[in-house]
Enzyme design. Structure first.
Site, PDB file in Angstrom:
ATOM      1  N   GLY A  99       0.817  -1.213   0.000  1.00 49.46           N
ATOM      2  CA  GLY A  99       0.000   0.000   0.000  1.00 49.46           C
ATOM      3  C   GLY A  99       0.848   1.258   0.000  1.00 49.46           C
ATOM      4  O   GLY A  99       0.549   2.230  -0.700  1.00 49.46           O
ATOM      5  N   GLN A 144      -7.954  -0.040   2.906  1.00 47.57           N
ATOM      6  CA  GLN A 144      -8.890  -0.561   3.914  1.00 47.57           C
ATOM      7  C   GLN A 144     -10.258  -0.893   3.333  1.00 47.57           C
ATOM      8  O   GLN A 144     -11.043  -1.601   3.956  1.00 47.57           O
ATOM      9  CB  GLN A 144      -9.048   0.448   5.068  1.00 47.57           C
ATOM     10  CG  GLN A 144      -7.787   0.635   5.893  1.00 47.57           C
ATOM     11  CD  GLN A 144      -7.417  -0.585   6.721  1.00 47.57           C
ATOM     12  OE1 GLN A 144      -8.209  -1.518   6.892  1.00 47.57           O
ATOM     13  NE2 GLN A 144      -6.186  -0.602   7.232  1.00 47.57           N
ATOM     14  N   CYS A 175       0.972   1.964  12.944  1.00 51.70           N
ATOM     15  CA  CYS A 175       2.164   2.677  12.470  1.00 51.70           C
ATOM     16  C   CYS A 175       2.531   3.833  13.384  1.00 51.70           C
ATOM     17  O   CYS A 175       3.668   4.262  13.409  1.00 51.70           O
ATOM     18  CB  CYS A 175       1.931   3.204  11.073  1.00 51.70           C
ATOM     19  SG  CYS A 175       0.752   2.239  10.156  1.00 51.70           S
TER      20      CYS A 175
HETATM   21  C1  LIG Z   1      -5.252   3.259   4.595  1.00 53.94           C
HETATM   22  C2  LIG Z   1      -3.908   2.629   4.463  1.00 53.94           C
HETATM   23  N1  LIG Z   1      -3.081   3.013   3.479  1.00 53.94           N
HETATM   24  C3  LIG Z   1      -1.864   2.463   3.319  1.00 53.94           C
HETATM   25  C4  LIG Z   1      -1.390   1.491   4.174  1.00 53.94           C
HETATM   26  C5  LIG Z   1      -0.009   0.941   3.962  1.00 53.94           C
HETATM   27  O1  LIG Z   1      -0.047  -0.318   3.350  1.00 53.94           O
HETATM   28  P1  LIG Z   1       1.218  -1.285   3.447  1.00 53.94           P
HETATM   29  O2  LIG Z   1       1.313  -1.708   4.873  1.00 53.94           O
HETATM   30  O3  LIG Z   1       0.883  -2.426   2.520  1.00 53.94           O
HETATM   31  O4  LIG Z   1       2.399  -0.516   2.989  1.00 53.94           O
HETATM   32  C6  LIG Z   1      -2.225   1.059   5.226  1.00 53.94           C
HETATM   33  C7  LIG Z   1      -1.808   0.039   6.208  1.00 53.94           C
HETATM   34  O5  LIG Z   1      -0.834   0.108   6.924  1.00 53.94           O
HETATM   35  C8  LIG Z   1      -3.499   1.650   5.367  1.00 53.94           C
HETATM   36  O6  LIG Z   1      -4.314   1.289   6.368  1.00 53.94           O
END
Ligand SMILES: Cc1ncc(COP(=O)(O)O)c(C=O)c1O
Ligand code: FES
Lengths: 392, 127
Positions: free
Chosen positions: A72, A180, A326
């Site tokens: 993501g 999400q 995060c």
């Molecule tokens: C809304 C959203 N965008 C982006 C991400 C990032 O995705 P990834 O963990 O695959 O880099 C997340 C999750 O951590 C998320 O909840």
């Protein structure tokens, strides 16, 4: 001890069927998808089959519109920075919201450092983006609008179709972070009216470190990486074939279950919500009461601080989170709750329960049973709860 | 985030000296400017010795564990000795804290200092 996982917005367990689909691509089908021999062709087939699943799931019929990424975060970076850099001769203005994930927020901050101007749209008390503010923010220098489909912390679903009408009538490129949304609510790029859309494997029972970006044909994008010809040069690097195959399988499975699974999640989620409200006083729901992801319950326990609740739940075998995973290594109160004008003391007492397909009614009832004594014990320790004893 | 030591978890799970002292000799009420957390510390002093200490804390796991530890540490100490207890000493007694959580132990030190200050004022030993 029972272990109950209620943190699916952070990540999900890999579905056994997904793992099964991936394994051959670590073993006998280990080839480089760019090689012409049999090994390479088998790997290529795995990649292209996955691509077909993803584009069909998103409601398109053009395989060239899907680029596989490392997740993501990379999809968001590629969309935001890629479009900004490709269109910088046309304008220098970007619009996003004040509740985006850091994967969109920080690329925007980065672009500000390069001289781009960014508007962070306000949201209402439920976390819904202010459409009038959006209309007012658009200028003839605006080249990109990026608004998330659903928020990871509170679950609020944004009015993407309405936003698209405003944005597209001005001919501006529109990206949505649907990390999400995918698997929990219907996602169709034409119906939503988006030009770019990010998704991630590990939120939908797929592997971590794999994702995809939908890029509507005709949308210009400057790649972040320079390298070989992979992914039509938009994302060079030897493909993560097992990951891509796993993502494909995961998308296939959530697509198949989209009719009944969200309904089940919502029932369990609401059972948890009512169970908590019935037994614990001074709670407050964060997020939209109805326009919300079916699996997400973000709730504040007044007079308390989230981490102390979380640690106690963990001792009972229950995994939830405060704010987003995060940011839990930082001390700042959630930027999402602050943007929603939630009082700071109340924001600090927020816990996010995010349910997933393996959760059962018994698990929810167990949480409802262990939570009240935790809250009561912690409130006895809280200087803010003074004078409230006896009412709970 | 780096995880908490066993000692921190022990104090967090079962904190010592939770509560208030109705006829406290000194009360310290402080807030942590970094995170907004709050600690109230009560001490009971007799013959310049702290004979009892209790706390109420709105804060993270580290804040609660340091509250518990600091109240343990001051009991039986003279006021002068107690004034020398630093946040580092409290953190060390807990087997250390993750770096990002060190500021939480400041809450304990400041609450203690402020409670002693309050006692000294109330007993006319300092204006
Ligand atoms: C809304 C959203 N965008 C982006 C991400 C990032 O995705 P990834 O963990 O695959 O880099 C997340 C999750 O951590 C998320 O909840
Ligand atoms: S984070 Fe506030 S006291 Fe620890």
């Amino acid at each position: 001890m029972k272990r109950i996982y209620l943190d699916h917005n952070a990540t999900t367990p890999v579905d056994p069927e997904v793992l099964e689909a991936m394994l051959p691509f670590y073993k006998e089908s280990f080839g480089n998808a760019s090689s012409v021999h049999e090994f390479g062709r088998t790997a290529r087939m795995g990649v292209e089959d996955a691509r077909e699943i993803v584009y069909k799931f998103l409601g398109t019929h053009d395989s060239q519109e899907i680029v596989f990424t490392s997740g993501g975060t990379e999809s968001d970076n590629l969309a935001v920075k890629g479009v900004a850099h490709a269109l910088k001769s046309k304008g220098n203005h970007i619009i996003t919201s004040s509740i985006e994930h850091h994967a969109v927020f920080n690329p925007c901050k980065f672009l500000e450092g390069e001289g781009f101007k960014v508007t962070y749209l306000p949201v209402d008390e439920f976390g819904v983006v202010d459409l009038n503010a959006l209309k007012d923010a658009v200028t003839d220098k605006t080249i990109l609008v990026s608004i998330m489909m659903a928020n990871n912390e509170v679950g609020t679903i944004e009015p993407i179709e309405e936003i698209s009408k405003i944005v597209k009538s001005k001919g501006i490129v529109f990206h949505t972070d649907a990390v999400q949304g995918v698997g929990k609510i219907p996602v169709n790029v034409d119906k939503l009216g988006v030009d770019l859309l990010s998704l991630s494997g590990h939120k939908i029972y797929g592997p971590k470190g794999i994702g995809a970006l939908y890029i509507r044909r005709g949308v210009k994008l400057t790649p972040i990486l320079q390298g070989g010809h992979h992914e039509r040069k938009r994302r060079p690097g030897t493909e993560n074939v097992p990951g891509i195959v796993g993502l494909g399988k995961a998308v296939e499975l959530v697509g198949k279950n989209l009719k009944k699974e969200p309904e089940k999640l919502k029932r369990l989620r609401d059972r948890l919500h009512y169970g908590i409200e019935k037994t614990i006083k001074f709670t407050k729901l964060n997020g939209h009461p109805t326009k919300r992801l079916p699996n997400t319950l973000n709730i504040s326990f007044e007079y308390l601080e989230g981490e102390s609740i979380l640690l106690n739940l963990d001792m009972e075998g229950v995994a939830a989170s405060t704010g987003s995973a995060c940011t839990s290594g930082s001390l700042e109160t959630s930027h999402v709750l602050i943007s929603m004008h939630v009082d700071t003391a109340i924001a600090q007492g927020s816990i996010r329960f995010s349910l997933g397909k393996e959760n059962t009614e018994e698990e929810i009832d167990y949480v409802i049973k262990v939570l009240p004594p935790i809250i009561e014990r912690l409130r006895k320790m809280s200087p803010l709860y003074h004078g409230k004893q006896g009412v709970n | 985030m780096e995880s908490y030591s066993d000692k921190v978890m022990e104090h967090f799970r079962d904190p010592h000296n939770v509560g208030e002292i109705p006829d406290a000799s000194g009360i310290g009420k402080v807030g942590n400017p970094v995170c907004g957390d709050i600690m109230n510390l009560y001490i009971k002093v007799e013959n310049e010795v702290i004979i009892d200490a209790k706390f109420k804390t709105f804060g993270c796991g580290a804040a609660i564990a340091t509250s518990s530890m600091v109240t343990d540490l001051v009991k039986g100490k003279s006021v002068a000795e107690a004034l020398k207890i630093s946040n580092r000493a409290v953190a060390e007694a807990l087997g250390g804290l993750p770096p990002i959580k060190m500021h939480c132990s400041m809450l304990a030190e400041e609450a203690l200092k402020s409670a002693i200050e309050d006692y000294l004022k109330k007993s006319g030993k300092k204006s």
